[in-house]
Design an enzyme around this catalytic site. Structure first.
Site, PDB file in Angstrom:
ATOM      1  N   ASP A 158       0.604 -21.762  75.566  1.00 52.30           N
ATOM      2  CA  ASP A 158       1.086 -22.713  74.063  1.00 52.30           C
ATOM      3  C   ASP A 158       2.767 -23.698  74.688  1.00 52.30           C
ATOM      4  OD1 ASP A 158       0.399 -20.895  72.885  1.00 52.30           O
ATOM      5  OD2 ASP A 158       1.252 -19.051  74.139  1.00 52.30           O
TER       6      ASP A 158
HETATM    7  N1  URA Z   1      -1.421 -15.943  76.550  1.00 57.65           N
HETATM    8  C1  URA Z   1      -0.087 -17.001  75.689  1.00 57.65           C
HETATM    9  O1  URA Z   1       0.279 -16.087  74.563  1.00 57.65           O
HETATM   10  N2  URA Z   1       0.134 -18.224  75.792  1.00 57.65           N
HETATM   11  C2  URA Z   1      -0.785 -19.292  76.237  1.00 57.65           C
HETATM   12  O2  URA Z   1       0.291 -20.280  76.545  1.00 57.65           O
HETATM   13  C3  URA Z   1      -1.198 -18.541  78.024  1.00 57.65           C
HETATM   14  C4  URA Z   1      -1.889 -16.664  77.431  1.00 57.65           C
END
Ligand code: URA
Length: 257
Positions: A105
């Site tokens: 993310d």
């Molecule tokens: N899980 C998440 O919630 N975000 C990420 O970036 C990776 C794994």
């Protein structure tokens, strides 16, 4: 190795566009095996011939593999109209066809493998392979007393899907970054929990959604490892380096532990 055009080779190695390369060669700035080569459309053997541009040796790299410590605020994509991408950070990469293996993310930090090796990426991302991914997180809100057990059994997410078993390690209490609007003036610094979570899938926002299902909120997330590949702790957010031979061999051997 099969012969290829000099301009194609230099283009793939990031020297410039075909038109730019034609001009560079015309000006006598390109040497092939020590001799000036003005014809950019001639054939060369990328592995056997020695190519130099302005005195700099251009070596052939069919495949590139980089470990990036992804910083927050950068998107895991090859192009984006709005934000800087993880590919934009790789200023010394040769190849133009690099892509991130999986996504983190925008607000997640940590290990991201960047390559142009589609086979390896496919193997690491295949849902059937169950490659372990280890995350460090700071979590806000009280974790249920049986959260380790719940994670072990698999969590039912808000959309009804059930995750594979995950390993939760509770590391201890941790001060949380203050969010001004949310902080009660009298409450002082808020305290959360530091955890490590190992998951074997890569669902959208998976870690955040698993904690949401437990009634908590992830306020900081960092990936520490993916299969055998561990984030080099010398890399600051935004820094990257090529994988070592050993790291690459282990990843390619298919042993994902
Ligand atoms: N899980 C998440 O919630 N975000 C990420 O970036 C990776 C794994």
């Amino acid at each position: 190795m099969a012969q290829m055009r000099l301009d194609k080779f230099l283009g793939e190695m990031g020297v410039g566009t075909r038109t730019q390369i034609k001009e560079i060669a015309r000006k006598g700035r390109v040497l092939v095996n020590g001799r000036t080569e003005k014809k950019s459309d001639r054939k060369i053997d990328p592995e056997a011939d020695r190519i130099q541009v302005d005195g700099r040796e251009i070596s052939y790299a069919a495949w590139e593999y980089y470990m990036l410590n992804k910083p927050q605020g950068v998107v895991s994509a090859t192009e984006d109209g709005l934000h800087q991408t993880v590919i934009d950070l790789l200023t010394e990469a040769k190849r133009k066809n690099l892509f991130p293996v999986g996504r983190l993310d925008i607000d997640t930090e940590g290990l991201l493998l960047i390559t142009n090796d589609g086979d390896l990426a496919h193997r690491l991302l295949s849902p059937k392979k169950h490659v372990d991914k280890v995350y460090y997180a700071k979590v806000e809100g009280a974790l249920p007393a049986d959260s380790v057990r719940q994670m072990e059994l698999g969590i039912t997410l808000e959309d009804g899907t059930k995750t594979l078993p995950a390993k939760l390690e509770i590391l201890g209490p941790v001060p949380l970054p203050r969010v001004q609007e949310e902080t009660d003036a009298k409450s002082g610094a808020s305290v959360g929990t530091e955890i490590r979570l190992t998951i074997r899938e890569g669902r959208f926002h998976q870690v955040k959604r698993m904690f949401e299902a437990l009634g908590c909120r992830v306020v900081f997330l960092k990936r520490l490892s993916m299969g055998t590949l561990r984030l080099d702790e010398h890399l600051l957010p935004g820094q990257y380096r090529p994988l070592t031979e050993e790291e690459l061999e282990k990843l390619k051997s298919g042993n994902t532990e």
